[in-house]
Write a protein that holds these residues in place. Structure first.
Motif, PDB file in Angstrom:
ATOM      1  N   VAL A 136       0.899  -1.162   0.057  1.00  0.00           N
ATOM      2  CA  VAL A 136      -0.217   0.037  -0.080  1.00  0.00           C
ATOM      3  C   VAL A 136       0.770   1.350  -0.030  1.00  0.00           C
ATOM      4  CG1 VAL A 136      -1.626   1.312   1.297  1.00  0.00           C
ATOM      5  CG2 VAL A 136      -1.797  -1.353   1.224  1.00  0.00           C
ATOM      6  N   TYR A 137       0.408   2.318  -0.750  1.00  0.00           N
ATOM      7  CA  TYR A 137       0.890   3.520  -0.866  1.00  0.00           C
ATOM      8  C   TYR A 137      -0.486   4.328  -0.230  1.00  0.00           C
ATOM      9  CZ  TYR A 137       2.953   8.053  -2.358  1.00  0.00           C
ATOM     10  OH  TYR A 137       3.635   9.433  -2.220  1.00  0.00           O
ATOM     11  N   CYS A 138      -0.277   5.002   0.898  1.00  0.00           N
ATOM     12  CA  CYS A 138      -1.757   5.707   1.443  1.00  0.00           C
ATOM     13  C   CYS A 138      -1.078   7.125   1.375  1.00  0.00           C
ATOM     14  CB  CYS A 138      -2.371   5.291   2.624  1.00  0.00           C
ATOM     15  SG  CYS A 138      -3.677   6.077   3.198  1.00  0.00           S
ATOM     16  N   GLU A 139      -2.147   8.083   0.941  1.00  0.00           N
ATOM     17  CA  GLU A 139      -1.488   9.595   0.914  1.00  0.00           C
ATOM     18  C   GLU A 139      -1.842   9.943   2.410  1.00  0.00           C
ATOM     19  OE1 GLU A 139      -0.532  11.941  -0.366  1.00  0.00           O
ATOM     20  OE2 GLU A 139      -0.326  11.307  -2.395  1.00  0.00           O
ATOM     21  N   LYS A 140      -1.132  10.982   2.724  1.00  0.00           N
ATOM     22  CA  LYS A 140      -1.219  11.712   4.074  1.00  0.00           C
ATOM     23  C   LYS A 140      -2.228  12.561   4.266  1.00  0.00           C
ATOM     24  CE  LYS A 140      -0.890  15.489   3.785  1.00  0.00           C
ATOM     25  NZ  LYS A 140      -1.792  16.567   2.831  1.00  0.00           N
ATOM     26  N   PRO A 141      -2.930  13.083   5.475  1.00  0.00           N
ATOM     27  CA  PRO A 141      -2.511  11.964   6.613  1.00  0.00           C
ATOM     28  C   PRO A 141      -2.920  10.664   6.561  1.00  0.00           C
ATOM     29  CG  PRO A 141      -4.489  13.400   6.935  1.00  0.00           C
ATOM     30  CD  PRO A 141      -4.023  13.557   5.580  1.00  0.00           C
ATOM     31  N   LEU A 142      -2.206   9.888   7.311  1.00  0.00           N
ATOM     32  CA  LEU A 142      -2.478   8.460   7.077  1.00  0.00           C
ATOM     33  C   LEU A 142      -3.803   8.168   7.582  1.00  0.00           C
ATOM     34  CD1 LEU A 142      -1.052   5.619   6.663  1.00  0.00           C
ATOM     35  CD2 LEU A 142      -0.521   5.481   8.996  1.00  0.00           C
ATOM     36  N   TRP A 263      11.180  13.579  12.532  1.00  0.00           N
ATOM     37  CA  TRP A 263      12.148  12.810  11.908  1.00  0.00           C
ATOM     38  C   TRP A 263      13.566  13.678  12.601  1.00  0.00           C
ATOM     39  CZ3 TRP A 263      13.801  13.092   6.272  1.00  0.00           C
ATOM     40  CH2 TRP A 263      14.519  12.185   5.666  1.00  0.00           C
ATOM     41  N   ALA A 264      13.505  14.976  12.585  1.00  0.00           N
ATOM     42  CA  ALA A 264      14.735  15.539  13.198  1.00  0.00           C
ATOM     43  C   ALA A 264      15.021  15.348  14.574  1.00  0.00           C
ATOM     44  CB  ALA A 264      14.536  17.094  12.706  1.00  0.00           C
ATOM     45  N   LEU A 265      13.780  15.165  15.337  1.00  0.00           N
ATOM     46  CA  LEU A 265      14.056  14.949  16.730  1.00  0.00           C
ATOM     47  C   LEU A 265      14.194  13.532  17.084  1.00  0.00           C
ATOM     48  CD1 LEU A 265      11.176  17.188  18.206  1.00  0.00           C
ATOM     49  CD2 LEU A 265      13.784  17.878  18.047  1.00  0.00           C
ATOM     50  N   GLY A 266      14.295  12.532  16.343  1.00  0.00           N
ATOM     51  CA  GLY A 266      14.481  11.404  16.385  1.00  0.00           C
ATOM     52  C   GLY A 266      13.138  10.627  17.014  1.00  0.00           C
ATOM     53  N   ARG A 267      12.019  10.964  16.774  1.00  0.00           N
ATOM     54  CA  ARG A 267      10.870  10.714  17.640  1.00  0.00           C
ATOM     55  C   ARG A 267       9.860   9.770  16.759  1.00  0.00           C
ATOM     56  NH1 ARG A 267      10.499  11.721  23.031  1.00  0.00           N
ATOM     57  NH2 ARG A 267      12.236  13.308  23.439  1.00  0.00           N
ATOM     58  N   ASP A 268      10.439   9.283  15.659  1.00  0.00           N
ATOM     59  CA  ASP A 268       9.429   8.462  14.682  1.00  0.00           C
ATOM     60  C   ASP A 268       8.591   7.424  15.468  1.00  0.00           C
ATOM     61  OD1 ASP A 268      10.242   9.865  12.498  1.00  0.00           O
ATOM     62  OD2 ASP A 268      11.617   8.426  11.636  1.00  0.00           O
ATOM     63  N   ASP A 269       9.088   7.024  16.590  1.00  0.00           N
ATOM     64  CA  ASP A 269       8.258   6.076  17.226  1.00  0.00           C
ATOM     65  C   ASP A 269       7.765   6.532  18.527  1.00  0.00           C
ATOM     66  OD1 ASP A 269      10.706   6.280  18.733  1.00  0.00           O
ATOM     67  OD2 ASP A 269      11.041   3.989  18.871  1.00  0.00           O
ATOM     68  N   SER A 270       7.641   7.735  18.396  1.00  0.00           N
ATOM     69  CA  SER A 270       7.056   8.501  19.847  1.00  0.00           C
ATOM     70  C   SER A 270       6.273   9.758  19.608  1.00  0.00           C
ATOM     71  CB  SER A 270       8.589   8.523  21.005  1.00  0.00           C
ATOM     72  OG  SER A 270       7.866   9.071  22.012  1.00  0.00           O
ATOM     73  N   ASP A 376       7.322   4.873   6.658  1.00  0.00           N
ATOM     74  CA  ASP A 376       6.626   3.731   6.788  1.00  0.00           C
ATOM     75  C   ASP A 376       5.394   3.861   7.588  1.00  0.00           C
ATOM     76  OD1 ASP A 376       6.350   0.703   7.680  1.00  0.00           O
ATOM     77  OD2 ASP A 376       6.662   1.319   9.571  1.00  0.00           O
ATOM     78  N   VAL A 377       4.391   2.965   7.559  1.00  0.00           N
ATOM     79  CA  VAL A 377       3.009   2.952   8.213  1.00  0.00           C
ATOM     80  C   VAL A 377       3.168   3.724   9.537  1.00  0.00           C
ATOM     81  CG1 VAL A 377       2.571   0.706   8.818  1.00  0.00           C
ATOM     82  CG2 VAL A 377       0.722   1.882   8.603  1.00  0.00           C
ATOM     83  N   GLU A 378       4.209   3.091  10.423  1.00  0.00           N
ATOM     84  CA  GLU A 378       4.377   3.511  11.770  1.00  0.00           C
ATOM     85  C   GLU A 378       4.733   4.899  11.949  1.00  0.00           C
ATOM     86  OE1 GLU A 378       4.280   3.346  16.003  1.00  0.00           O
ATOM     87  OE2 GLU A 378       3.664   1.509  14.436  1.00  0.00           O
ATOM     88  N   VAL A 379       5.496   5.227  11.266  1.00  0.00           N
ATOM     89  CA  VAL A 379       6.060   6.550  11.048  1.00  0.00           C
ATOM     90  C   VAL A 379       4.844   7.724  10.714  1.00  0.00           C
ATOM     91  CG1 VAL A 379       7.585   8.301   9.731  1.00  0.00           C
ATOM     92  CG2 VAL A 379       8.405   5.818  10.376  1.00  0.00           C
ATOM     93  N   GLY A 380       4.019   7.147   9.725  1.00  0.00           N
ATOM     94  CA  GLY A 380       2.874   7.881   9.083  1.00  0.00           C
ATOM     95  C   GLY A 380       1.710   8.117  10.286  1.00  0.00           C
ATOM     96  N   HIS A 381       1.835   7.145  10.788  1.00  0.00           N
ATOM     97  CA  HIS A 381       0.697   7.074  12.244  1.00  0.00           C
ATOM     98  C   HIS A 381       1.068   7.911  13.311  1.00  0.00           C
ATOM     99  CE1 HIS A 381      -1.466   5.881  15.714  1.00  0.00           C
ATOM    100  NE2 HIS A 381      -0.471   5.329  16.335  1.00  0.00           N
ATOM    101  N   ARG A 382       2.590   7.996  13.770  1.00  0.00           N
ATOM    102  CA  ARG A 382       2.893   8.749  14.845  1.00  0.00           C
ATOM    103  C   ARG A 382       2.883  10.408  14.063  1.00  0.00           C
ATOM    104  NH1 ARG A 382       3.877   6.348  19.799  1.00  0.00           N
ATOM    105  NH2 ARG A 382       4.543   4.505  19.621  1.00  0.00           N
TER     106      ARG A 382
END
Length: 431
Positions: A136-142, A263-270, A376-382
């Motif tokens: 899947v490629y899903c447009e933003k916002p996820l 991305w810049a803050l290194g918070r892709d999973d937070s 990735d989907v997790e990044v887009g979700h966060r």
């Protein structure tokens, strides 16, 4: 197929594929391809939603040698016909067209889908595609809600699918260089981050409700959204300024710029731990539902504060300010003071962020190589979660706390209830 007939289409096949989903929600198994790709094979893509950005995505993949436009889907037959003509003019042949995306997903000759629908139609096709074995490629916002985003990420992991979020700024060199400079400590201690979002570009004034055009299956267009009369200024591009379908410029451009902040803050999973609405203004005549202007401040657990200002005259982009200088980045623009902040990182401990020069290419490459895409989907979700939290705080008119580990709003049942929304029957996000 009419909107009444689609109710009887085999939803059970998706529920059957979803059996057992959730047991491995937090596992990260190796990606398993739907088929093996040889050097000459092209990824066969079906398009769900082909108006506006959907047309742009369609044109982008029509120009590729490693992808094939294999099917089209839209609930507006005039939009679908225009896209079909575009494809046949380019390819010299007609590709299958569908009114109901589930029929497209049933085709074994489709490897992946590209979803460019209104936001309230992102979650269902994404989850169903994962269950059907499609990437899947899903447009933003996820997502439309935080709960939807978590469900989409869970579906992708459980079914081992490559799911790219259409936050294409991650594939632009100026944003990567800015984020890399921040991650490598070039700015010293971050003092503040300011995100500028454009104002609402609603095509006013508002107009009365009307009968939907014959070409549009409006009931299907509404889908899981609440039942409300058709209004010509609440569909197509303008859907984004009404709560049942989207979240205004916060989820439109905010999904891009706040993604780069993460991305810049290194918070892709937070994410942040506190969200404060400093100011919120609505249109005085109620032309649309989302804020006309707003300022929301996000605070992270290390004290970093992000001011997100929408419609207040700030340039659209991101300004990072630290003890050693500042960086401003926008599309096609990158400035630093002093300029040497942007020199290439070096040394064994230097942070090198993933480089992608083409967002669609990154997705296609990851499908063929079975690896995670750059957004990735997790990044887009966060990243979408920040947008949703900002809107929740703005709508409530007060601050909220956020637990990014549990993805909850502690001690606030009213705000917590806004992390999800009920679906209009017969639609259900079953996993």
């Amino acid at each position: 197929m009419t909107s009444d007939e689609h109710r009887g289409l085999s939803r059970r096949r998706f529920l059957g594929r979803a059996a057992g989903l959730g047991a491995s929600a937090w596992a990260f198994p190796a990606l398993v391809p739907a088929r093996a790709f040889g050097a000459a094979d092209r990824v066969r893509v079906g398009f769900i939603g082909v108006r506006n950005q959907g047309t742009n995505n369609l044109k982008a993949l029509l120009s590729r040698d490693d992808a094939e436009v294999a099917a089209l889907c839209d609930v507006d037959r005039d939009v679908l016909a225009a896209a079909s003509n575009l494809v046949s003019d380019r390819l010299g042949r007609v590709v299958p067209s569908f009114h109901d995306y589930r029929e497209l997903l049933d085709r074994p000759d489709i490897d992946a889908v590209l979803i460019t629908t209104p936001d309230h139609w992102h979650a269902l096709p994404t989850v169903h595609a994962c269950q059907a074995g499609k990437d899947v490629y899903c447009e933003k916002p996820l997502s439309l809600t935080v709960a939807e985003g978590r469900t989409m990420a869970t579906a992708a992991r459980t079914h081992d699918r490559v799911v790219q979020t259409g936050s294409q700024q991650r594939s632009a060199p100026e944003f990567r260089r800015a984020a890399e400079a921040v991650r490598n400590g070039r700015l010293g201690t971050i003092r503040s981050i300011t995100v500028g979002l454009p104002g609402v570009n609603f095509d006013g004034p508002a107009v009365p409700d009307a009968e939907p055009p014959a070409a549009l299956d409006y009931n299907f267009w509404l889908g899981p959204a609440p039942d409300r009369p058709y209004n010509p200024k609440q569909v197509h591009y303008l859907f984004r300024f009404f709560w049942p379908y989207s979240g205004g410029q916060m989820t439109n451009f905010g999904a891009h710029h706040l993604d780069i902040v993460q991305w810049a803050l290194g918070r892709d999973d937070s994410g942040p731990v506190h969200v404060e609405p400093v100011s919120v203004e609505y249109h005085p005549e109620g032309w649309y539902e989302v804020p006309r202007t707003s300022e929301v401040v996000y605070t992270y657990d290390d004290g970093v504060r992000v001011r997100c200002r929408q419609g207040l005259g700030d340039p659209s982009g991101i300004r990072f300010e630290g003890t050693e200088g500042s960086i401003f980045v926008a599309r096609g623009r990158l400035q630093a003071d002093p300029e040497e902040l942007l020199s290439e990182p070096s040394g064994p401990d230097a942070v090198r962020l993933e480089e992608s020069r083409d967002h669609h290419q990154n997705w296609i490459d990851c499908i063929r190589e079975r690896r995670r895409p750059i957004c990735d989907v997790e990044v887009g979700h966060r990243s979408a979660t920040l947008c949703h939290l900002g809107n929740i705080a703005a709508r409530l008119g007060r601050s909220i706390r956020w637990d990014p580990d549990r993805e909850t709003i502690p001690g606030d049942s009213e705000a917590g209830a806004m992390l999800s929304r009920p679906y209009r029957k017969p639609w259900a996000l079953d996993i």
